[in-house]
Structures are given as structure tokens and as C-alpha cells.
Design a protein around this motif. Structure first.
Motif, PDB file in Angstrom:
ATOM      1  N   UNK A 174       0.844  -1.206   0.000  1.00  0.00           N
ATOM      2  CA  UNK A 174       0.000   0.000   0.000  1.00  0.00           C
ATOM      3  C   UNK A 174       0.870   1.243   0.000  1.00  0.00           C
ATOM      4  N   UNK A 175       0.326   2.354  -0.485  1.00  0.00           N
ATOM      5  CA  UNK A 175       1.092   3.597  -0.474  1.00  0.00           C
ATOM      6  C   UNK A 175       0.172   4.771  -0.188  1.00  0.00           C
ATOM      7  N   UNK A 176       0.764   5.951   0.012  1.00  0.00           N
ATOM      8  CA  UNK A 176       0.012   7.123   0.465  1.00  0.00           C
ATOM      9  C   UNK A 176      -0.495   8.002  -0.675  1.00  0.00           C
ATOM     10  N   UNK A 177      -0.291   7.591  -1.912  1.00  0.00           N
ATOM     11  CA  UNK A 177      -0.788   8.359  -3.044  1.00  0.00           C
ATOM     12  C   UNK A 177       0.168   9.399  -3.583  1.00  0.00           C
ATOM     13  N   UNK A 178       1.304   9.633  -2.909  1.00  0.00           N
ATOM     14  CA  UNK A 178       2.291  10.585  -3.407  1.00  0.00           C
ATOM     15  C   UNK A 178       3.292   9.859  -4.293  1.00  0.00           C
ATOM     16  N   UNK A 179       3.941  10.550  -5.219  1.00  0.00           N
ATOM     17  CA  UNK A 179       4.934   9.881  -6.063  1.00  0.00           C
ATOM     18  C   UNK A 179       6.048   9.222  -5.263  1.00  0.00           C
ATOM     19  N   UNK A 180       6.593   9.949  -4.283  1.00  0.00           N
ATOM     20  CA  UNK A 180       7.693   9.391  -3.484  1.00  0.00           C
ATOM     21  C   UNK A 180       7.209   8.227  -2.623  1.00  0.00           C
ATOM     22  N   UNK A 181       6.014   8.385  -2.028  1.00  0.00           N
ATOM     23  CA  UNK A 181       5.490   7.331  -1.168  1.00  0.00           C
ATOM     24  C   UNK A 181       5.152   6.064  -1.920  1.00  0.00           C
ATOM     25  N   UNK A 182       4.814   6.212  -3.201  1.00  0.00           N
ATOM     26  CA  UNK A 182       4.475   5.035  -4.003  1.00  0.00           C
ATOM     27  C   UNK A 182       5.701   4.401  -4.634  1.00  0.00           C
ATOM     28  N   UNK A 183       6.563   5.219  -5.235  1.00  0.00           N
ATOM     29  CA  UNK A 183       7.606   4.684  -6.100  1.00  0.00           C
ATOM     30  C   UNK A 183       8.919   4.373  -5.394  1.00  0.00           C
ATOM     31  N   UNK A 184       9.247   5.107  -4.319  1.00  0.00           N
ATOM     32  CA  UNK A 184      10.515   4.822  -3.644  1.00  0.00           C
ATOM     33  C   UNK A 184      10.524   3.434  -3.004  1.00  0.00           C
ATOM     34  N   UNK A 185       9.506   3.043  -2.218  1.00  0.00           N
ATOM     35  CA  UNK A 185       9.499   1.672  -1.672  1.00  0.00           C
ATOM     36  C   UNK A 185       9.410   0.615  -2.766  1.00  0.00           C
ATOM     37  N   UNK A 186       8.674   0.916  -3.818  1.00  0.00           N
ATOM     38  CA  UNK A 186       8.598  -0.017  -4.935  1.00  0.00           C
ATOM     39  C   UNK A 186       9.975  -0.210  -5.557  1.00  0.00           C
ATOM     40  N   UNK A 187      10.705   0.886  -5.748  1.00  0.00           N
ATOM     41  CA  UNK A 187      12.045   0.788  -6.315  1.00  0.00           C
ATOM     42  C   UNK A 187      12.961  -0.084  -5.475  1.00  0.00           C
TER      43      UNK A 187
END
Length: 410
Positions: free
Chosen positions: A112-125
Motif C-alpha cells: 500500500x502507499x500514500x498516493x504521493x509519487x515518493x510514497x508510491x515509487x521509492x518503496x517499490x524501487x
């Protein structure tokens, strides 16, 4: 015509053809069937399969149910063969999967993520990097599906989340030239539907994916049409529903304001927007016949307009679109029919649920990776890099960066 002028070039061309055939059939056809399909001599096919097995690209298993004679072999993915890392980034969570040649998919992580670009993509990366280290040279590439239009360079805009020109490869921490394909989730879902679903073999089809709102794309001869800059077919931002609400995209009266999870929530007076409320929307879908019927009618009216414009043979629905069809199919069809031109009503297109469910975008991301890999250049790169120590070595990174380009053409 193959374009091959030497025996070496012809062999390389046939290696790609054979691997592509194995992938497209889901690793479900025997060697003899593939030999006939491709018009190869039996001896040629045997040599090709042996070479691909030696390169750890194919592995054969005996076909089930053969009791007598020489066992029939089915070529499939090698246990140490190439895999695609495929990601579906939704508005509130991402899903990461490992996909083999042939299409078998294993979900690795959901975050799950918070909807922000950094919150979504950094953990995914971070998750992608960990699995690339684990799998080493086996990773053929990374495919990423996102809920918004994607521009060249992997720049994505998701208006209802406030994303503007978000550099997806950069935030994922993938260096320039890393084998990555970034695309719109609906376009990827349509690609998968054309390869492995109800649009397979359909010359002109229309695919609509409904999540928090609706997206769609026209599929011609198996390829989604995305426009000159890769941002076409934003059907959800056309005024097909007759409304006048302002949309986060900047337009007024977008069809997506009336179809999807946000519309369900608004219909019953619940807060909506920003990629929040999936569980509440699913509850509304299961409990409010009135809200479901309203969504189905809005979907049907828009489908009629698109059918008039594009004349598809089949319309496929995925995500919540399939659920609206299953729960309120009569309301959907009843709303669609009056909007059709009279010449369309005699032979209206089939409106069907996706054969792939919610996995279409993920599978389309996989297909985009294998489309880049299943080339003469991709297989030569695999042969050179096999067993070199994995993606973190300078040699591997340089070769990869120099060979694969970002693919935003889907």
C-alpha cells in the motif's frame, strides 16, 4: 520475408520465432505442433530447441497423458531462464510479480502507499532492486503500469492524485538505459487482452478498464492505439456522460466522473477522490443496487458513443467494469442501445467481461518486457551475460544500458 541473408542470420531469426511462439501459446504446445505452426523442418526444430536449452532459454517436459511410444515434448521456460518483473501501480497500492516466458506469473509483493509519487515509487524501487539482485542476469526487464497517461521518458501524469510530470524511472532508482517499459494501465491491460484474453484474434476491439474512474483504448490488429505521443485514447476524459462536474484533469464533464469507484462513493454520499476509499467502494458495489445501476447506465451511454465512433467487433471490460456488467448487465445494455446509430443496432458489438480480471495491467507490463527481449539483439545480450554475476556488476550494467531503450510505444 525474414531479411536474413546467411544461415547464421536465419538461425537467429528462427530462434526468436520459436521463443515467441512458446511465449504466445503459454508454453502449452508440443514441439511437433510448434514445428508445424512455424513451417520448420523437424531437424531444424530439434537443433533450435537444443541450442535454446543450452542457452538456458527453454526446457522441455514430457506431455501428460502419453502412455506409449516416444514421449511428446512440450517446450517451456527454463528454470534458470529469463523473467520479467511486472508492476501494477494503482492509486492506493502496487503489486509486483515475477513472470516467466509463457506468461506464468507469481506475485512477489503487494505494497500500500500514500498516493504521493515518493510514497508510491521509492518503496517499490527498493523492492524491485532487491528482486533484481536475487534474480541476477535472469531479469529481462521491468514493466510498470500506471493509472495515467505516460509521456516519452517515463513521465506520468495522474490528475486525481496530483501527479505532474513524475519521472518514474528516476523515482524507482533505475539508472538511464535500464530495461524498463512504463505505460498506461489501460493500454497494458488492452495489450494483455489482445495477447491472452477475449480480444485475441479480434481485428478491431475496444477495451475499457474501470477502477476509481474509467480508461479505454482502441485495439487494432492486436495493438492498442495510443497516439503520436503515447497519450491518446483518454476516453475517460471525454464528455460522454452528459455531466458538468470539473475533473482533476482540467476538463469539465469527463466520463470518468460518472463511472468507477469515485462515482459509486459519491452516489451514496461518501467522501471520494485522491485514490482513497477502495474498501468502501467495494461495499457500495455489493450493497447498493441503485448506485451500481447508475454506474452501469453511465458506462453503457459512453460505450454507445465509442462504438459509433470506432465500430469495434468486441468491447471488453476489466476491473470494476466487469463487475458492473455482471451485477447490472441489463441496465448497461439498456443504456447503450438507444445511443447507438440505427445501423449499429442490427449487429451491435459483443460487450464482454475481461478474461484476465484485475491482472490485465500486470500481464500487459510483462508483455512489454518480453516484446523488447524476444529480439535477435535481446537474445544475443542474454547469451553474453548469462552467468556474469548479475545486474550489479559494472559489465552487466553497461551492457544493459547500451542495449535496451525505454519503451513507451504501447
Amino acid at each position: 520475408m525474414t531479411g536474413a541473408t546467411t544461415s547464421v542470420e536465419l538461425r537467429a531469426h528462427n530462434r526468436v520465432r520459436l521463443l515467441r511462439a512458446v511465449h504466445d501459446c503459454g508454453a502449452g504446445r508440443t514441439r511437433s505442433q510448434l514445428t508445424r505452426d512455424l513451417g520448420l523442418a523437424r531437424g531444424t526444430a530439434s537443433v533450435l530447441v537444443a541450442g535454446l536449452a543450452e542457452d538456458e532459454l527453454l526446457h522441455e517436459e514430457p506431455a501428460a497423458g502419453r502412455a506409449r511410444g516416444r514421449p511428446t515434448q512440450i517446450p517451456g521456460p527454463h528454470p534458470r531462464g529469463p523473467v520479467a518483473l511486472a508492476v501494477d501501480v494503482r492509486e492506493d497500492a502496487w503489486e509486483l510479480a515475477e513472470c516467466e516466458l509463457g506468461g506464468r506469473t507469481t506475485v512477489l509483493e503487494v505494497g500500500p502507499h500514500d498516493g504521493t509519487p515518493e510514497g508510491a515509487l521509492a518503496p517499490l524501487g527498493e523492492a524491485v532492486a532487491a528482486h533484481r539482485r536475487r534474480l541476477g542476469h535472469r531479469v529481462a526487464g521491468v514493466g510498470v503500469a500506471l493509472a495515467g497517461p505516460v509521456r516519452p521518458g517515463g513521465l506520468v501524469d495522474i490528475g486525481h492524485l496530483g501527479w505532474r510530470s513524475v519521472d518514474v524511472p528516476l523515482l524507482l532508482g533505475l539508472g538511464p538505459g535500464t530495461p524498463i517499459a512504463v505505460g498506461n494501465d489501460t493500454a497494458f491491460a488492452a495489450l494483455a487482452e489482445a495477447r491472452r484474453g477475449r480480444l485475441r484474434g479480434v481485428r478491431v476491439g475496444l477495451h475499457l478498464h474501470v477502477d476509481f474512474d474509467v480508461g479505454g483504448v482502441l485495439v487494432v490488429d492486436g495493438r492498442p492505439l495510443q497516439g503520436a505521443g503515447g497519450m491518446g485514447a483518454e476516453f475517460g476524459h471525454m464528455p460522454l456522460g452528459g455531466g458538468d462536474r470539473p475533473c482533476a484533469c482540467g476538463a469539465v464533464g469527463c466520463w470518468g466522473m460518472d463511472v468507477g469507484a469515485n462515482a459509486l462513493l459519491r452516489h451514496v454520499g461518501l467522501a471520494y477522490g485522491g485514490g482513497r476509499g477502495r474498501a468502501q467502494a467495494e461495499h457500495v458495489l455489493a450493497t447498493s443496487e441503485e448506485a451500481v445501476a447508475a454506474g452501469a447506465r453511465a458506462l453503457g451511454r459512453g460505450v454507445a458513443a465509442l462504438v459509433n465512433a470506432h465500430d469495434p467487433e468486441v468491447v471488453t471490460l476489466s476491473g470494476l467494469g466487469a463487475e458492473l456488467r455482471e451485477r447490472a448487465g441489463e441496465a448497461l445494455v439498456a443504456a447503450c442501445e438507444p445511443g447507438l446509430m440505427s445501423i449499429r443496432r442490427d449487429r451491435p458489438p459483443l460487450i464482454e467481461s475481461s478474461a484476465l480480471g484485475w491482472r490485465g495491467a500486470l500481464l500487459g507490463a510483462m508483455e512489454s518486457v518480453f516484446d523488447a527481449f524476444l529480439t535477435i539483439e535481446g537474445l544475443e545480450l542474454w547469451r553474453r551475460n548469462r552467468g556474469d554475476g548479475g545486474p550489479d556488476t559494472p559489465e552487466r550494467q553497461n551492457v544493459t544500458n547500451s542495449t535496451f531503450a525505454e519503451d513507451n510505444s504501447i
